[in-house]
Design an enzyme around this catalytic site. Sequence first.
Site, short mmCIF file in Angstrom:
data_model
loop_
_atom_site.label_atom_id
_atom_site.label_comp_id
_atom_site.label_asym_id
_atom_site.label_seq_id
_atom_site.Cartn_x
_atom_site.Cartn_y
_atom_site.Cartn_z
N HIS A 188 -3.60 -8.38 1.41
CA HIS A 188 -2.68 -7.47 0.68
C HIS A 188 -1.27 -7.89 0.12
O HIS A 188 -1.13 -7.45 -1.00
CB HIS A 188 -2.49 -6.05 1.55
CG HIS A 188 -3.58 -5.13 1.61
ND1 HIS A 188 -4.08 -4.44 0.23
CD2 HIS A 188 -4.20 -4.51 2.58
CE1 HIS A 188 -4.92 -3.78 0.73
NE2 HIS A 188 -5.20 -3.67 2.02
N GLN B 61 0.77 -1.17 -0.02
CA GLN B 61 -0.05 -0.15 -0.02
C GLN B 61 0.83 1.40 0.08
O GLN B 61 0.39 2.34 -0.33
CB GLN B 61 -1.04 0.05 1.26
CG GLN B 61 -2.06 -1.01 1.23
CD GLN B 61 -2.89 -0.88 2.20
OE1 GLN B 61 -2.64 -1.56 3.35
NE2 GLN B 61 -3.90 -0.21 2.22
N CYS C 213 -10.71 0.13 3.78
CA CYS C 213 -9.30 0.13 3.69
C CYS C 213 -8.63 1.44 3.14
O CYS C 213 -9.41 2.21 2.48
CB CYS C 213 -9.12 -0.73 2.10
SG CYS C 213 -7.53 -1.28 1.62
N LEU C 214 -7.55 1.60 3.55
CA LEU C 214 -6.80 3.13 3.42
C LEU C 214 -6.66 3.43 1.92
O LEU C 214 -6.60 4.50 1.63
CB LEU C 214 -5.72 3.12 4.10
CG LEU C 214 -5.74 3.29 5.68
CD1 LEU C 214 -4.40 3.28 6.49
CD2 LEU C 214 -6.55 4.42 6.24
N HIS D 61 -7.29 -9.33 6.48
CA HIS D 61 -7.23 -8.39 5.50
C HIS D 61 -5.88 -7.95 4.94
O HIS D 61 -5.63 -7.72 3.85
CB HIS D 61 -8.02 -7.00 6.18
CG HIS D 61 -8.13 -5.73 5.30
ND1 HIS D 61 -9.17 -5.37 4.51
CD2 HIS D 61 -7.04 -5.04 4.74
CE1 HIS D 61 -8.98 -4.27 4.00
NE2 HIS D 61 -7.75 -4.08 4.05
N GLU D 62 -4.81 -7.63 5.94
CA GLU D 62 -3.47 -7.28 5.68
C GLU D 62 -2.82 -8.29 4.99
O GLU D 62 -1.93 -8.15 4.13
CB GLU D 62 -2.81 -6.60 7.05
CG GLU D 62 -3.55 -5.45 7.65
CD GLU D 62 -3.88 -4.34 6.65
OE1 GLU D 62 -3.26 -4.35 5.77
OE2 GLU D 62 -4.90 -3.70 7.04
NI NI Z 1 -6.41 -2.42 2.94
#
Ligand code: NI
Length: 157
Positions: free
Chosen positions: A137, A51, A91-92, A133-134
């Site tokens: 990614h 990210q 999510c950012l 979630h992470e």
């Molecule tokens: Ni995320």
Amino acid sequence: MAIRNIRTGDDACLYKTAKPVVNFDEKLGMLLDDMAQTMYEADGCGLAAPQVGILRRVIVIDCSEKRNKLIEAINPEIIETSGEQGGMEGCLSFPGEQGYVVRPMKATMRAYDRHGNQFEIEGEGLLARAMLHECDHLDGKVYKRLVEPTPEGYDED
Ligand code: NI
């Protein structure tokens, strides 16, 4: 420490598989420090290295209300899951968006700390959700691929 630019939307970094960390060096420490600062600044509860444009298997998480329980995980693996929970997820990398995602209720993650020491952490509820979630990614997967229709009568709080 520095705040890094968070990649959003269609940025290619969000859809690539990240490589394992091999060197537990000063550069890794700097990345972790920057990621934590970036996550706190953006008021998120997790951030993965892709990210911020770094295709390495590094995540930071803090689901605590007081924002004082930072988890740094390098080369994390989900080794066990159980149960099921449905809830809204954001999510950012997709600011202002949310979706209903069903995930395991409990998850156990095995990872390394910044010094290369292996550890395991068990999470339930929000923490399990954040770990899953992470970790997604790191395999180029974003939560939006998992979104289901919000069940009837589901109350966001
Ligand atoms: Ni995320």
